[in-house]
Write a protein that holds these residues in place. Sequence first.
Motif, mmCIF file in Angstrom:
data_model
loop_
_atom_site.group_PDB
_atom_site.id
_atom_site.type_symbol
_atom_site.label_atom_id
_atom_site.label_comp_id
_atom_site.label_asym_id
_atom_site.label_seq_id
_atom_site.Cartn_x
_atom_site.Cartn_y
_atom_site.Cartn_z
ATOM 1 N N ILE A 110 0.834 -1.199 0.000
ATOM 2 C CA ILE A 110 0.000 0.000 0.000
ATOM 3 C C ILE A 110 0.872 1.254 0.000
ATOM 4 O O ILE A 110 0.569 2.244 -0.680
ATOM 5 C CB ILE A 110 -0.946 -0.021 1.212
ATOM 6 N N ALA A 111 1.978 1.202 0.744
ATOM 7 C CA ALA A 111 2.899 2.337 0.758
ATOM 8 C C ALA A 111 3.497 2.566 -0.629
ATOM 9 O O ALA A 111 3.661 3.715 -1.070
ATOM 10 C CB ALA A 111 4.010 2.107 1.780
ATOM 11 N N SER A 112 3.823 1.479 -1.330
ATOM 12 C CA SER A 112 4.370 1.633 -2.687
ATOM 13 C C SER A 112 3.330 2.212 -3.637
ATOM 14 O O SER A 112 3.662 3.021 -4.521
ATOM 15 C CB SER A 112 4.868 0.283 -3.205
ATOM 16 N N VAL A 113 2.057 1.826 -3.458
ATOM 17 C CA VAL A 113 0.992 2.391 -4.297
ATOM 18 C C VAL A 113 0.839 3.878 -4.023
ATOM 19 O O VAL A 113 0.661 4.688 -4.943
ATOM 20 C CB VAL A 113 -0.339 1.644 -4.041
ATOM 21 N N ILE A 114 0.910 4.240 -2.750
ATOM 22 C CA ILE A 114 0.840 5.674 -2.403
ATOM 23 C C ILE A 114 2.015 6.419 -3.036
ATOM 24 O O ILE A 114 1.864 7.547 -3.528
ATOM 25 C CB ILE A 114 0.825 5.856 -0.877
ATOM 26 N N GLY A 115 3.182 5.791 -3.030
ATOM 27 C CA GLY A 115 4.338 6.411 -3.671
ATOM 28 C C GLY A 115 4.114 6.624 -5.164
ATOM 29 O O GLY A 115 4.496 7.663 -5.727
ATOM 30 N N ILE A 116 3.468 5.644 -5.832
ATOM 31 C CA ILE A 116 3.162 5.784 -7.258
ATOM 32 C C ILE A 116 2.159 6.917 -7.472
ATOM 33 O O ILE A 116 2.264 7.691 -8.446
ATOM 34 C CB ILE A 116 2.613 4.462 -7.825
ATOM 35 N N ILE A 117 1.193 7.040 -6.556
ATOM 36 C CA ILE A 117 0.208 8.127 -6.676
ATOM 37 C C ILE A 117 0.906 9.482 -6.555
ATOM 38 O O ILE A 117 0.638 10.416 -7.322
ATOM 39 C CB ILE A 117 -0.889 7.971 -5.609
ATOM 40 N N SER B 111 0.416 8.336 -17.276
ATOM 41 C CA SER B 111 -0.146 6.987 -17.118
ATOM 42 C C SER B 111 0.840 5.912 -17.538
ATOM 43 O O SER B 111 1.055 4.929 -16.818
ATOM 44 C CB SER B 111 -1.434 6.879 -17.929
ATOM 45 N N VAL B 112 1.460 6.079 -18.707
ATOM 46 C CA VAL B 112 2.379 5.050 -19.215
ATOM 47 C C VAL B 112 3.606 4.924 -18.321
ATOM 48 O O VAL B 112 4.015 3.810 -17.947
ATOM 49 C CB VAL B 112 2.785 5.374 -20.659
ATOM 50 N N SER B 113 4.220 6.054 -17.970
ATOM 51 C CA SER B 113 5.422 5.998 -17.130
ATOM 52 C C SER B 113 5.111 5.427 -15.752
ATOM 53 O O SER B 113 5.873 4.613 -15.211
ATOM 54 C CB SER B 113 6.044 7.388 -17.002
ATOM 55 N N ALA B 114 3.977 5.821 -15.164
ATOM 56 C CA ALA B 114 3.594 5.298 -13.848
ATOM 57 C C ALA B 114 3.294 3.806 -13.915
ATOM 58 O O ALA B 114 3.618 3.052 -12.985
ATOM 59 C CB ALA B 114 2.391 6.063 -13.303
ATOM 60 N N SER B 115 2.679 3.344 -15.002
ATOM 61 C CA SER B 115 2.374 1.918 -15.150
ATOM 62 C C SER B 115 3.640 1.089 -15.247
ATOM 63 O O SER B 115 3.737 0.001 -14.663
ATOM 64 C CB SER B 115 1.496 1.694 -16.384
ATOM 65 N N ILE B 116 4.629 1.582 -15.978
ATOM 66 C CA ILE B 116 5.901 0.854 -16.109
ATOM 67 C C ILE B 116 6.616 0.780 -14.761
ATOM 68 O O ILE B 116 7.109 -0.286 -14.353
ATOM 69 C CB ILE B 116 6.789 1.531 -17.167
ATOM 70 N N GLN C 166 -2.971 0.540 -17.980
ATOM 71 C CA GLN C 166 -2.379 -0.126 -16.810
ATOM 72 C C GLN C 166 -2.493 -1.637 -16.940
ATOM 73 O O GLN C 166 -1.525 -2.372 -16.700
ATOM 74 C CB GLN C 166 -3.093 0.355 -15.541
ATOM 75 N N LEU C 167 -3.667 -2.132 -17.327
ATOM 76 C CA LEU C 167 -3.884 -3.569 -17.461
ATOM 77 C C LEU C 167 -3.013 -4.153 -18.565
ATOM 78 O O LEU C 167 -2.442 -5.239 -18.405
ATOM 79 C CB LEU C 167 -5.359 -3.844 -17.756
ATOM 80 N N THR C 168 -2.888 -3.443 -19.675
ATOM 81 C CA THR C 168 -2.093 -3.953 -20.792
ATOM 82 C C THR C 168 -0.632 -4.097 -20.412
ATOM 83 O O THR C 168 0.003 -5.119 -20.705
ATOM 84 C CB THR C 168 -2.234 -3.013 -22.002
ATOM 85 N N ILE C 169 -0.088 -3.093 -19.753
ATOM 86 C CA ILE C 169 1.332 -3.123 -19.373
ATOM 87 C C ILE C 169 1.596 -4.220 -18.350
ATOM 88 O O ILE C 169 2.561 -4.994 -18.469
ATOM 89 C CB ILE C 169 1.770 -1.749 -18.844
ATOM 90 N N ILE C 170 0.733 -4.323 -17.335
ATOM 91 C CA ILE C 170 0.959 -5.324 -16.288
ATOM 92 C C ILE C 170 0.747 -6.733 -16.826
ATOM 93 O O ILE C 170 1.568 -7.634 -16.588
ATOM 94 C CB ILE C 170 0.054 -5.043 -15.076
ATOM 95 N N MET C 171 -0.358 -6.974 -17.564
ATOM 96 C CA MET C 171 -0.616 -8.312 -18.105
ATOM 97 C C MET C 171 0.461 -8.720 -19.102
ATOM 98 O O MET C 171 0.977 -9.845 -19.055
ATOM 99 C CB MET C 171 -1.990 -8.349 -18.777
#
Length: 828
Positions: free
Chosen positions: A385-392, A427-432, A525-530
Amino acid sequence: AYLRQLGMICSLQAEFNLKPDSLYFNDGQRRIDFVLAYEDESKKQHKRSFQKKQMRKRLAYESNLINCGLQLEATSSVGDEKLIFVKVHAPWELLCSFAEIMHIKLPLQPNDLKTRDSPFKWISRFFSVDENIIKPEQEFFTAPFEIDRLSDFYIQDKETFFNPATRSRIVHFILCRGEYAIRDNVRKFGINKLLDSGIYKAAFPLHDSRFNYQSEDPNCPNERYLLYREWAHPRNIFKLQPLDLVRKYYGEKIGIYFAWLGFYTQMLLLAAVVGLGCFLYGYFMKDNCTWSQEVCDPNIGGKIIMCPQCDQECTYWNLTITCESSKVTTTFTLADYGKALFSGKFFLDPLSSQQEEHIPYTACGKCVRMTFCTSAVLFWILLIIASVIGIIVYRLSVFLVFSATLPRHINGTEAIQKYLTPQAATSVSASIISFIIIMILNMIYEKVAIMITDFELPRTQTDYENSLTMKMFLFQFVNYYSSCFYIAFFKGKFVGYPGDPVYWLGKYRNEECDPGGCLLELTTQLTIIMGGKAIWNNIQEVLLPWLKNLIGRFCSASRSEKVVPRWEQDYHLQPIGKLGLFYEYLEMVIQFGFVTLFVASFPLAPLLALMNNLLEIRIDAWKITTQFRRIVPQKAQDIGAWQPIMQGIALLAVVTNAMIIAFTSDMIPRLVYYWSFSVPPYGSQSTYSMKGYINNTLSVFAVSDFRNESKPAALPMFANQTTCRYRDFRYPPGHEHQYEHNIYYWHVIAAKLSFIIVMEHIIYLVTFAISHIIPDVSKKTKSKIKREKYLIQTLLHENPVKAMKKNMGSIADKILKGADGTFRPKTE
């Protein structure tokens, strides 16, 4: 005693007979059921005391195996003088004894039930394996083996009654219980502990041949070669799997995995067709979409000036900049489909009959261990959760940078502006970055989860796997899906309006979505992760084992001219690992979550999953057939803890997709506008239409109402700007309820809540109906089970009783005849 043991073991050593395809001892009669490998202690560079200790444990272990009834034959390695292979054979009497102890089900008689061919069998013939190459396995009715009922079992040949997989399973059972030391009145036993301590280097059953060549031994069935040729080879990607042969060669646990994976892949076919149809419909209709046309129209979207989406650094921008993104969004027609396909039960789940072991700690100790383990798991989840907050925070910070550096001309004619908007770049940079963090945390947590589960000391292997399954899935669920949940349900939902924006952590202004919504960003996000996950898994599953084996073959190139026996060839393959299929199931369940939880935002997800799984089946088959040692066969009744996990995901998917359609997409606002606000009393058009939708859904804000800290930088082109537009449903400035939500907003909220409730109830009702209409067990299988129970009762229970009654009757007759002779008067 030590010297006697040493002499007994050494007397069993034999030289290699130069038959590389042989699966037997040097006598050519006794089959090799298992192989143990160790390094000769006298040739290892260790302290002498340590060498004696290691040798003593090994000799004691092998001595106890011989006392148990196993037969051993040791052979030196052809390529490494330090390496010794111990071949293990289980004689007939030992196999029978442990088959009864282990309650192994063995054939009673061939299946005599009449079967009807399916009307669709002619279709499956095009995809089935040629029966002339892999002959169908004969079906039998089976029962738990009993030595006293040996004559009732279907034994045509003692050599083939126990197939190689069953023989290896029995021998492995004995190896896991072989004692090697006693310390403080505590018995030390088990091949696994000896492997962990390095006393043995490997323990494995033999493959029956090379995977790419048939064996020259006439007694070899060449099942590995057949599996590679007709199952694991890439040319068989569209063929059905020979599951009977897979089960026979690798055991039930491997067979169930591939049967489940094949079933799951088949169920993806319908979802993939529907998703592809939705995508193609949206793609070909994107230029005819009314709201997309209005965004791209220079007379409508070209005249709409949008409010800045950040403080000071951002400036006004033209709506036509989002023309291309609005067209892309329309290609993803929103529909919730196929969830009921995945919510049914896959396999039966009868209770396991595993024997419980002694728990080596008190109730208080158990409480302490559970508290520690729970705290450790929660700590790692909080770390995610902390890492997600960092991404936000990264999103909020980088958006300011991109907004200030990327050009935003009012006409938006530059090619770069069509696609590289600040939202898209962010969006793209954050997803990567999010994907990279996910992979790093996964690699670390895998080791932590194993350590935590080992610390718990589960009673059985099943308890161990279930405990590890729940930990790993809970972690990866949060790790993979948390960023997607943020984009789908939180981003752009709590932003306020330009005159009163909402700030994250009191410093960063909350992110806003494009006028078309956050759906495109969720899809990205889904495309990059999948896609990244599929590529990474294939590298781990295919490339790494292949490289390791390639390096091993390169290192042994100097010994290539020597004849290498079957057991030494298998030794140089990769071990399967203690967890076996755990990571394969985990990979597929995580994919199942992506396919179902967010399918409304990415209809192509089932198609991508289908294509991936067609490759996954062959990759897994190729991997275990060519790159890994033969797996020890194991029994299994179902897919274990993964079944309730997938059922839980399927239920959750109904809620998430309903909420994505309602809150993330613009489907509900469009429908509300079409049916209510395009015509009187709210609209001015005479017929239902989507014309004017964009203008109706963008609220007006007065530039004079900006706060000082939010006021954008003054640019010459916007010097005379008095108003701007923003995405919300609020009253305009000058209204008595200015900047408060208008009637359109409340209509939309009511429609969204109604949609969620109705959609959930309909899908749950359909799921409930399907689960009751389609039985868990087919009529054909039920008939086989009833017939098998009848045979067990007749052959193993009633026949002995009848025989006993018959014997008792003959004894009674003799007694009566004897009594008649005693009391009958003598005749003259």
